[in-house]
Design an enzyme around this catalytic site. Structure first.
Site, PDB file in Angstrom:
ATOM      1  N   LYS A  48       0.939  -1.257   0.091  1.00  0.00           N
ATOM      2  CA  LYS A  48      -0.023  -0.282   0.001  1.00  0.00           C
ATOM      3  C   LYS A  48       1.249   0.935  -0.139  1.00  0.00           C
ATOM      4  O   LYS A  48       0.207   1.731  -0.093  1.00  0.00           O
ATOM      5  CB  LYS A  48      -0.841   0.280   1.153  1.00  0.00           C
ATOM      6  CG  LYS A  48      -1.729  -1.051   1.059  1.00  0.00           C
ATOM      7  CD  LYS A  48      -2.879  -0.569   0.066  1.00  0.00           C
ATOM      8  CE  LYS A  48      -3.878  -1.206   0.824  1.00  0.00           C
ATOM      9  NZ  LYS A  48      -5.665  -1.117  -0.463  1.00  0.00           N
ATOM     10  N   THR A  70      -8.739   8.926   4.809  1.00  0.00           N
ATOM     11  CA  THR A  70      -8.522   7.519   4.082  1.00  0.00           C
ATOM     12  C   THR A  70      -9.110   7.271   4.932  1.00  0.00           C
ATOM     13  O   THR A  70     -10.234   7.299   6.466  1.00  0.00           O
ATOM     14  CB  THR A  70      -7.760   7.421   4.088  1.00  0.00           C
ATOM     15  OG1 THR A  70      -8.175   6.309   3.220  1.00  0.00           O
ATOM     16  CG2 THR A  70      -6.853   6.847   4.834  1.00  0.00           C
ATOM     17  N   SER A  73      -8.856  -0.725   6.260  1.00  0.00           N
ATOM     18  CA  SER A  73      -8.646  -1.886   7.232  1.00  0.00           C
ATOM     19  C   SER A  73      -7.711  -1.703   8.472  1.00  0.00           C
ATOM     20  O   SER A  73      -7.053  -2.728   9.534  1.00  0.00           O
ATOM     21  CB  SER A  73      -8.661  -2.768   7.470  1.00  0.00           C
ATOM     22  OG  SER A  73      -8.062  -3.321   6.513  1.00  0.00           O
ATOM     23  N   ASN A 302       1.784  -7.470   7.991  1.00  0.00           N
ATOM     24  CA  ASN A 302       1.062  -6.942   9.093  1.00  0.00           C
ATOM     25  C   ASN A 302       0.540  -7.581   9.867  1.00  0.00           C
ATOM     26  O   ASN A 302      -1.243  -7.488  10.344  1.00  0.00           O
ATOM     27  CB  ASN A 302       0.941  -5.427   9.076  1.00  0.00           C
ATOM     28  CG  ASN A 302       1.858  -3.783   7.973  1.00  0.00           C
ATOM     29  OD1 ASN A 302       2.514  -4.357   9.262  1.00  0.00           O
ATOM     30  ND2 ASN A 302       1.142  -3.888   7.746  1.00  0.00           N
TER      31      ASN A 302
END
Length: 316
Positions: A48, A70, A73, A302
């Site tokens: 991302k 923004t 999740s 993550n």
């Protein structure tokens, strides 16, 4: 509807150079025809960062002063917080209740404003916040800047493996798969780009079959452990996928967990469930895939420690 082009992706690559890691394409130890694009090694732990960095780079001076907002999740919010902070741009992130604690804690560590809302409210809440504050909305996938930024992964795959035959890419909202499919189709037309998503969040598969956006609703898709793949495509991303994606397969929750364990144990990559779906397709859906040299995009690392521990504890 104007689609992102290979020139857009090349421009994005120039914008993010020096700010985003050019991740390695690693040979999978257990499969001589499988390479792993290890986006989990990015400074914020996911691909991302590419789209977020490109979006921030494209802000005008006036937009920079107003900041960005923004909904996410976790991974996109974390990436935008990183990119915005590095550029001195104010940032606000709306997260859905139930988002992985490991990701949300890292977003807060950047000192940005975090707002938690019920999952169905994430998009509307971010839009409202942007309207109220004058900030620029940078959505997680429904944005040409994001698609172009994520597409730089495709540039790197073809550069490192020019004779690639198949590229496996996770599909959630479709920004990553739209960008990668655009780049690969332009640079390596003989290769097939195949999307992969969880069986419990297969709205992209259904959207492709219907030719229009089909949303399962987050109440239903929240069953999957692949938290980054719970949203449906947008009209923009679906337009890219309809024209440029060569197919889509789904994988089960057990297959995702098994692939996660394989990546950690044998490739020494710490990954989250969403990142393991592409490898799960190669491991368990090989009969549904084209043959040949295959690159799997491993999107992020993550992972909540409890999720990782549970996957590694499973002897299967």
């Amino acid at each position: 509807m104007e689609l992102v082009s290979i020139d857009d992706i090349r421009s994005a690559a120039a914008d993010i150079t020096g700010h985003v890691l050019r991740t390695p394409l690693m040979r999978a130890p257990w499969d001589a025809d499988l390479w792993l694009k290890a986006e989990s090694l990015q400074p914020v732990g996911s691909f991302k960062l590419r789209g977020a960095t490109h979006a921030v780079a494209r802000l005008t001076a006036a937009q920079r002063s107003g900041g960005v907002v923004t909904h996410s999740s976790g991974n996109h919010g974390l990436a935008l917080a990183h990119a915005a902070t590095a550029a001195g741009v104010p940032c606000r992130v709306v997260v859905p209740a139930g988002a992985p604690t490991a990701k949300v804690d890292r977003i807060r560590a950047f000192g940005v404003e975090v707002m938690t809302v019920p999952p169905p409210r994430r998009g509307p809440a971010a839009q409202q916040l942007a309207t109220e504050t004058g900030a620029v909305l940078v959505p997680p996938f429904d944005d040409r800047r994001i698609i172009a930024g994520q597409g730089t992964i495709g540039l790197e795959i073809v550069a490192d493996l020019p004779d690639v035959d198949v590229v496996l890419v996770p599909v959630g909202g479709g920004g990553l798969s739209s960008g990668v499919a655009t780049a690969v189709r332009a640079l390596r037309p003989a290769a097939a780009v195949i999307g992969v998503e969880p069986e419990w969040a297969a709205d992209a598969r259904d959207s492709l079959a219907a030719g229009s956006v089909v949303s399962w609703g987050e109440e239903r898709t929240y069953r999957t452990c692949a938290d980054g793949l719970r949203l449906p495509p947008s009209e923009l991303t679906l337009a890219h996928l309809l024209e440029r994606l060569d197919g889509i397969v789904t994988v089960t929750e057990d297959e995702i967990q098994a692939a996660l364990s394989r990546l950690v144990r044998d490739a020494r990559l710490v990954v989250e469930p969403s990142a393991a779906v592409s490898v799960a397709a190669r491991l368990f859906r090989r009969a549904e895939l084209p043959a040949g040299r295959t690159a799997a995009v491993v999107t992020g690392g993550n992972v909540d420690p409890a999720v990782l521990a549970a996957a590694l504890a499973d002897p299967s």
